[in-house]
Design a protein around this motif. Structure first.
Motif, PDB file in Angstrom:
ATOM      1  N   SER A  38      -0.306  -9.747 -50.453  1.00  0.00           N
ATOM      2  CA  SER A  38      -1.286  -9.390 -51.798  1.00  0.00           C
ATOM      3  C   SER A  38      -1.225 -10.638 -52.539  1.00  0.00           C
ATOM      4  CB  SER A  38      -0.575  -8.278 -52.372  1.00  0.00           C
ATOM      5  OG  SER A  38       0.713  -8.752 -52.879  1.00  0.00           O
ATOM      6  N   GLN A  39      -2.432 -10.583 -53.591  1.00  0.00           N
ATOM      7  CA  GLN A  39      -2.410 -11.661 -54.541  1.00  0.00           C
ATOM      8  C   GLN A  39      -1.270 -11.229 -55.904  1.00  0.00           C
ATOM      9  OE1 GLN A  39      -3.615 -14.778 -54.242  1.00  0.00           O
ATOM     10  NE2 GLN A  39      -4.182 -14.368 -52.307  1.00  0.00           N
ATOM     11  N   LYS A  40      -0.871 -12.122 -56.392  1.00  0.00           N
ATOM     12  CA  LYS A  40      -0.026 -11.627 -57.460  1.00  0.00           C
ATOM     13  C   LYS A  40      -0.940 -11.970 -58.984  1.00  0.00           C
ATOM     14  CE  LYS A  40       3.056 -11.473 -54.352  1.00  0.00           C
ATOM     15  NZ  LYS A  40       2.414 -11.463 -53.150  1.00  0.00           N
ATOM     16  N   PRO A  41      -0.818 -10.737 -59.732  1.00  0.00           N
ATOM     17  CA  PRO A  41      -1.338 -11.244 -61.172  1.00  0.00           C
ATOM     18  C   PRO A  41      -0.208 -11.992 -62.141  1.00  0.00           C
ATOM     19  CG  PRO A  41      -0.136  -8.894 -61.166  1.00  0.00           C
ATOM     20  CD  PRO A  41      -0.136  -9.580 -59.671  1.00  0.00           C
ATOM     21  N   VAL A  42      -0.831 -12.620 -62.870  1.00  0.00           N
ATOM     22  CA  VAL A  42      -0.180 -13.751 -63.683  1.00  0.00           C
ATOM     23  C   VAL A  42       1.098 -12.963 -64.406  1.00  0.00           C
ATOM     24  CG1 VAL A  42      -1.645 -13.226 -65.922  1.00  0.00           C
ATOM     25  CG2 VAL A  42      -0.480 -15.440 -65.371  1.00  0.00           C
ATOM     26  N   GLN A  43       0.835 -11.728 -65.024  1.00  0.00           N
ATOM     27  CA  GLN A  43       2.106 -11.047 -65.446  1.00  0.00           C
ATOM     28  C   GLN A  43       3.177 -10.952 -64.465  1.00  0.00           C
ATOM     29  OE1 GLN A  43      -0.987  -9.944 -65.054  1.00  0.00           O
ATOM     30  NE2 GLN A  43      -1.590  -9.306 -67.204  1.00  0.00           N
ATOM     31  N   VAL A  44       3.196 -10.660 -63.013  1.00  0.00           N
ATOM     32  CA  VAL A  44       4.094 -10.775 -62.121  1.00  0.00           C
ATOM     33  C   VAL A  44       4.615 -12.222 -61.999  1.00  0.00           C
ATOM     34  CG1 VAL A  44       4.523 -10.372 -59.832  1.00  0.00           C
ATOM     35  CG2 VAL A  44       3.308  -8.723 -60.959  1.00  0.00           C
ATOM     36  N   LEU A  45       3.693 -13.233 -61.914  1.00  0.00           N
ATOM     37  CA  LEU A  45       4.130 -14.654 -61.650  1.00  0.00           C
ATOM     38  C   LEU A  45       5.214 -15.114 -62.849  1.00  0.00           C
ATOM     39  CD1 LEU A  45       0.903 -16.007 -60.295  1.00  0.00           C
ATOM     40  CD2 LEU A  45       3.165 -15.684 -59.028  1.00  0.00           C
ATOM     41  N   ASP A  46       4.512 -14.856 -63.857  1.00  0.00           N
ATOM     42  CA  ASP A  46       5.468 -14.973 -65.289  1.00  0.00           C
ATOM     43  C   ASP A  46       6.807 -14.332 -65.032  1.00  0.00           C
ATOM     44  OD1 ASP A  46       3.371 -16.560 -66.015  1.00  0.00           O
ATOM     45  OD2 ASP A  46       2.776 -14.947 -67.565  1.00  0.00           O
ATOM     46  N   ALA A  47       6.966 -13.139 -64.837  1.00  0.00           N
ATOM     47  CA  ALA A  47       8.118 -12.436 -64.881  1.00  0.00           C
ATOM     48  C   ALA A  47       9.090 -13.022 -63.992  1.00  0.00           C
ATOM     49  CB  ALA A  47       7.719 -10.859 -64.573  1.00  0.00           C
ATOM     50  N   GLU A  48       8.508 -13.348 -62.582  1.00  0.00           N
ATOM     51  CA  GLU A  48       9.288 -14.004 -61.617  1.00  0.00           C
ATOM     52  C   GLU A  48      10.062 -15.157 -62.288  1.00  0.00           C
ATOM     53  OE1 GLU A  48       7.362 -13.960 -57.882  1.00  0.00           O
ATOM     54  OE2 GLU A  48       7.400 -11.976 -57.719  1.00  0.00           O
ATOM     55  N   ARG A  49       8.910 -16.109 -62.663  1.00  0.00           N
ATOM     56  CA  ARG A  49       9.415 -17.465 -63.291  1.00  0.00           C
ATOM     57  C   ARG A  49      10.487 -17.302 -64.164  1.00  0.00           C
ATOM     58  NH1 ARG A  49       7.145 -22.649 -62.873  1.00  0.00           N
ATOM     59  NH2 ARG A  49       8.183 -23.812 -64.680  1.00  0.00           N
ATOM     60  N   GLU A  50      10.428 -16.323 -65.275  1.00  0.00           N
ATOM     61  CA  GLU A  50      11.443 -16.036 -66.311  1.00  0.00           C
ATOM     62  C   GLU A  50      12.774 -15.549 -65.432  1.00  0.00           C
ATOM     63  OE1 GLU A  50      13.211 -14.932 -69.875  1.00  0.00           O
ATOM     64  OE2 GLU A  50      11.425 -16.192 -69.473  1.00  0.00           O
ATOM     65  N   PHE A  51      12.586 -14.902 -64.673  1.00  0.00           N
ATOM     66  CA  PHE A  51      13.889 -14.354 -63.921  1.00  0.00           C
ATOM     67  C   PHE A  51      14.602 -15.684 -63.215  1.00  0.00           C
ATOM     68  CE2 PHE A  51      16.136 -13.232 -60.268  1.00  0.00           C
ATOM     69  CZ  PHE A  51      17.060 -12.148 -60.756  1.00  0.00           C
ATOM     70  N   TYR A  52      13.841 -16.353 -62.349  1.00  0.00           N
ATOM     71  CA  TYR A  52      14.407 -17.426 -61.542  1.00  0.00           C
ATOM     72  C   TYR A  52      14.985 -18.427 -62.605  1.00  0.00           C
ATOM     73  CZ  TYR A  52      13.050 -15.325 -57.333  1.00  0.00           C
ATOM     74  OH  TYR A  52      13.037 -14.504 -56.068  1.00  0.00           O
ATOM     75  N   GLU A  53      14.319 -18.731 -63.650  1.00  0.00           N
ATOM     76  CA  GLU A  53      14.637 -19.692 -64.806  1.00  0.00           C
ATOM     77  C   GLU A  53      15.986 -19.281 -65.463  1.00  0.00           C
ATOM     78  OE1 GLU A  53      10.562 -22.215 -65.227  1.00  0.00           O
ATOM     79  OE2 GLU A  53      11.209 -20.716 -66.821  1.00  0.00           O
ATOM     80  N   ARG A  54      15.922 -18.061 -65.833  1.00  0.00           N
ATOM     81  CA  ARG A  54      17.000 -17.485 -66.850  1.00  0.00           C
ATOM     82  C   ARG A  54      18.144 -16.645 -66.350  1.00  0.00           C
ATOM     83  NH1 ARG A  54      16.398 -18.833 -71.743  1.00  0.00           N
ATOM     84  NH2 ARG A  54      17.361 -17.074 -72.613  1.00  0.00           N
ATOM     85  N   HIS A  55      17.820 -15.793 -65.168  1.00  0.00           N
ATOM     86  CA  HIS A  55      18.795 -14.801 -64.954  1.00  0.00           C
ATOM     87  C   HIS A  55      19.109 -14.610 -63.640  1.00  0.00           C
ATOM     88  CE1 HIS A  55      17.558 -13.134 -69.009  1.00  0.00           C
ATOM     89  NE2 HIS A  55      16.444 -13.349 -68.686  1.00  0.00           N
ATOM     90  N   ASN A  56      18.860 -15.784 -62.667  1.00  0.00           N
ATOM     91  CA  ASN A  56      18.828 -15.611 -61.288  1.00  0.00           C
ATOM     92  C   ASN A  56      20.428 -15.528 -60.919  1.00  0.00           C
ATOM     93  OD1 ASN A  56      17.875 -15.933 -58.652  1.00  0.00           O
ATOM     94  ND2 ASN A  56      18.328 -17.665 -58.548  1.00  0.00           N
ATOM     95  N   GLY A  57      20.684 -14.442 -60.461  1.00  0.00           N
ATOM     96  CA  GLY A  57      21.876 -14.066 -59.826  1.00  0.00           C
ATOM     97  C   GLY A  57      22.003 -13.042 -58.770  1.00  0.00           C
ATOM     98  N   ALA A  58      22.795 -12.809 -57.974  1.00  0.00           N
ATOM     99  CA  ALA A  58      22.927 -11.767 -57.063  1.00  0.00           C
ATOM    100  C   ALA A  58      22.910 -10.543 -57.763  1.00  0.00           C
ATOM    101  CB  ALA A  58      23.609 -12.171 -55.831  1.00  0.00           C
TER     102      ALA A  58
END
Length: 159
Positions: A38-58
């Motif tokens: 599926s294509q991802k909406p910008v809101q999902v892309l932004d949320a994923e980027r925010e997670f990986y940049e600031r909260h990425n932990g197992a």
């Protein structure tokens, strides 16, 4: 979420960056392969980027701050999905794909299905929704049966 009028397709398209492309003879991209990816909406892309940049932990795997934040975000997503679909949070299971989810359900039913039981599917099933049920029938001795699809697309449930 309440829809109060007709769907504004152009507004929705703007949420999906890939759909802003003009392709082949300067026509807007139309994507019809969502069953595979599926294509991802910008809101999902932004949320994923925010997670990986600031909260990425197992999630559920560590005692450090990022793991705790990852767990909180993960479980928060589960709560939001549950509320959206009207389910209990314990009923929401995340998988990487619909294919994985179908395989998980079919495998989980192995101890509940046996000889004399019937597994019903339609003759128009996608391969990914056919094979798990064939395998379940093979493992358990259950019979796999098909509903015929009528020319107008309805299922023939009379037999």
């Amino acid at each position: 979420m309440t829809v109060t009028g007709p769907l504004d397709v152009e507004k929705v398209r703007k949420d999906f960056p890939a759909l802003s492309r003009l392709v082949r003879n300067d026509r807007p991209l139309v994507y019809l392969d969502s069953g595979a990816t599926s294509q991802k909406p910008v809101q999902v892309l932004d949320a994923e980027r925010e997670f990986y940049e600031r909260h990425n932990g197992a999630a559920h795997r560590g005692a450090h701050l990022l793991s705790e934040e990852g767990t909180e975000i993960y479980e928060g997503a589960r709560a939001k999905v549950a509320a959206f679909i009207g389910a209990d949070e314990r009923e929401v299971v995340f998988t990487k794909s619909a294919t994985e989810a179908i395989n998980l359900v079919a495998y989980a039913l192995s101890s509940a299905i046996g000889p004399g039981d019937e597994i019903l599917i339609t003759e128009s099933e996608h391969h990914a929704n056919l094979v798990p049920w064939q395998q379940l029938a093979g493992r358990t001795g259950a019979a796999l049966r098909w509903f015929t699809v009528l020319p107008d697309g309805r299922l023939d449930v009379d037999p």
